[in-house]
Design a protein around this motif. Structure first.
Motif, short mmCIF file in Angstrom:
data_model
loop_
_atom_site.label_atom_id
_atom_site.label_comp_id
_atom_site.label_asym_id
_atom_site.label_seq_id
_atom_site.Cartn_x
_atom_site.Cartn_y
_atom_site.Cartn_z
N LEU A 247 76.20 -22.07 -18.92
CA LEU A 247 74.76 -22.04 -18.61
C LEU A 247 73.90 -22.15 -19.87
O LEU A 247 72.81 -22.72 -19.82
CB LEU A 247 74.43 -20.75 -17.85
CG LEU A 247 75.01 -20.65 -16.44
CD1 LEU A 247 74.77 -19.26 -15.86
CD2 LEU A 247 74.42 -21.73 -15.53
N VAL A 248 74.37 -21.60 -20.99
CA VAL A 248 73.64 -21.74 -22.25
C VAL A 248 73.48 -23.22 -22.59
O VAL A 248 72.40 -23.69 -22.96
CB VAL A 248 74.36 -21.01 -23.39
CG1 VAL A 248 73.76 -21.41 -24.75
CG2 VAL A 248 74.25 -19.50 -23.21
N ASP A 249 74.57 -23.98 -22.48
CA ASP A 249 74.52 -25.42 -22.75
C ASP A 249 73.61 -26.14 -21.77
O ASP A 249 72.85 -27.04 -22.14
CB ASP A 249 75.93 -26.02 -22.69
CG ASP A 249 76.82 -25.53 -23.82
OD1 ASP A 249 76.28 -25.07 -24.84
OD2 ASP A 249 78.06 -25.60 -23.67
N LEU A 250 73.67 -25.72 -20.52
CA LEU A 250 72.83 -26.38 -19.50
C LEU A 250 71.36 -26.06 -19.69
O LEU A 250 70.49 -26.88 -19.36
CB LEU A 250 73.30 -25.97 -18.10
CG LEU A 250 74.63 -26.58 -17.64
CD1 LEU A 250 75.04 -26.02 -16.29
CD2 LEU A 250 74.51 -28.11 -17.57
N LEU A 251 71.04 -24.87 -20.19
CA LEU A 251 69.64 -24.54 -20.47
C LEU A 251 69.07 -25.48 -21.54
O LEU A 251 67.92 -25.93 -21.44
CB LEU A 251 69.52 -23.09 -20.93
CG LEU A 251 69.54 -22.02 -19.83
CD1 LEU A 251 69.60 -20.63 -20.44
CD2 LEU A 251 68.31 -22.16 -18.94
N GLU A 252 69.86 -25.78 -22.57
CA GLU A 252 69.43 -26.74 -23.58
C GLU A 252 69.27 -28.12 -22.99
O GLU A 252 68.32 -28.85 -23.30
CB GLU A 252 70.44 -26.76 -24.74
CG GLU A 252 70.43 -25.52 -25.60
CD GLU A 252 69.08 -25.25 -26.23
OE1 GLU A 252 68.47 -26.22 -26.76
OE2 GLU A 252 68.60 -24.11 -26.19
N ALA A 253 70.22 -28.49 -22.11
CA ALA A 253 70.14 -29.80 -21.45
C ALA A 253 68.89 -29.89 -20.57
O ALA A 253 68.24 -30.94 -20.49
CB ALA A 253 71.39 -30.05 -20.62
N ARG A 254 68.54 -28.75 -19.92
CA ARG A 254 67.34 -28.75 -19.09
C ARG A 254 66.08 -28.89 -19.93
O ARG A 254 65.13 -29.60 -19.54
CB ARG A 254 67.27 -27.48 -18.24
CG ARG A 254 66.10 -27.50 -17.26
CD ARG A 254 66.12 -26.34 -16.29
NE ARG A 254 65.87 -25.06 -16.94
CZ ARG A 254 65.70 -23.90 -16.29
NH1 ARG A 254 65.77 -23.88 -14.97
NH2 ARG A 254 65.48 -22.79 -16.95
#
Length: 350
Positions: free
Chosen positions: A329-336
């Motif tokens: 989710l940390v990686d996906l937050l950056e992607a978002r």
């Protein structure tokens, strides 16, 4: 009123700079007498018999032009009432040679001569000078022969009308333009959208280059977004990790732990309800995502402990799964964030 005493060294420099026979560059601080020197230079040109119509003074601002014109005309108007002795002294103070009787007669007539000259003494801004040239050569400049330059008030009125019409057109649009306006309005609100448009207009040159270069492909490449939309990233946040079907079991396990574990159980229960409502179209995707993220994050960032030691000892496999999910989710937050930046920028360009 006491008379200001000018240091002799400064006076000598001013007289040298006001000599119309020399080409002079003056560099000095504000308030040090540059306008005075320029005024004296114009007056000395007039005293030498130069026709007022052949003198051109250019300034950056209207205020500077008005101040200089006022000083010149005030000086010449004063000279009309002086006797010979006082006028001779006034002329010498400009740096000009001691005048003869003929010169004194000319000095007294300078005010009338300057005022009555067709076109007058030209003390104007650079903008006004350029506008005059365009009026003289409209064909060569490819501009309408009788064009007018809008003043600040007129510019503001025209700009406000143009922005109002553009926003109204976008509001009526059911296509990409309408969607872009909705996205911008959601991000900044109605109170700030005018300020945002102003910022965009100040950067209109690079914005135009981006618009012509099709930012749909270039922005993701530059920002490393992988071409994913915000919707795709948020769907992955919910569906790409721990399956929602497993959430009830995990929530029930948390409920058997300490107070902190029970709080996380409640958060996961809220996330499950939001996800269920989203599937039934009673809630937004963003709300479902936000409630799920609350299980793994605090307002300061990733939660440091995803379960207490007691529960961790009973289910180390679940703890490892939760840690892996948090990292995902940390990686996906950056992607978002990247996807949001791309979509906002594309909407603003539109």
């Amino acid at each position: 009123m006491s008379r200001i005493v000018v240091p002799e060294l400064l006076r000598a420099a001013q007289l040298k700079a006001s000599d119309p026979a020399s080409s002079i560059w003056v560099s000095a601080n504000a308030g040090s007498g540059k306008t005075h020197v320029l005024t004296q230079r114009v007056i000395r040109l007039l005293l030498k018999g130069v026709p007022p119509a052949k003198i051109l003074c250019l300034t950056f601002t209207k205020a500077a032009a008005a101040q200089m014109a006022t000083r010149v005309f005030d000086t010449l108007a004063t000279w009309t009432n002086l006797d010979d002795a006082a006028l001779r002294e006034a002329v010498r103070e400009t740096g000009a040679p001691s005048p003869s009787r003929t010169d004194l007669l000319l000095a007294r007539r300078l005010f009338t001569r300057t005022v009555e000259t067709p076109g007058g003494l030209k003390i104007q801004t650079i903008h006004a000078f350029c506008e005059r040239l365009l009026h003289l050569f409209p064909f060569e400049a490819n501009v309408p022969a009788r064009f007018e330059v809008a003043d600040d008030v007129r510019q503001a009125t025209l700009l406000a009308g143009a922005k109002r019409d553009a926003i109204a057109e976008a509001h009526r649009s059911t296509g990409a333009l309408g969607a872009a306006l909705s996205r911008i309005a959601e991000e900044v609100g109605s109170a700030s959208i005018d300020k945002l448009i102003g910022e965009a207009m100040r950067a209109r040159a690079p914005a135009l280059r981006w618009s012509l270069a099709d930012p749909q492909d270039r922005l993701p490449a530059l920002l490393g977004g992988g071409g994913l939309s915000v919707e795709a990233v948020e769907r992955d946040m919910i569906d790409g990790g721990i399956a929602p079907a497993e959430w009830p079991e995990i929530a029930a396990f948390f409920a058997t732990g300490s107070t902190n574990d029970q709080k996380r159980s409640a958060k996961l229960g809220i996330a499950l309800q939001a996800y269920t409502d989203y599937g039934a179209e009673r809630s937004s995707r963003t709300h479902a995502v936000a409630t799920y993220l609350a299980v793994f994050f605090t307002k300061d960032g990733p939660a440091k402990a995803l379960m207490t030691k007691g529960l961790a000892a009973r289910r180390p496999d679940l703890l490892a799964e939760l840690i892996t999910e948090q990292a995902r989710l940390v990686d996906l937050l950056e992607a978002r964030k990247t996807a949001e930046t791309i979509e906002r920028t594309q909407a603003l360009l539109a």
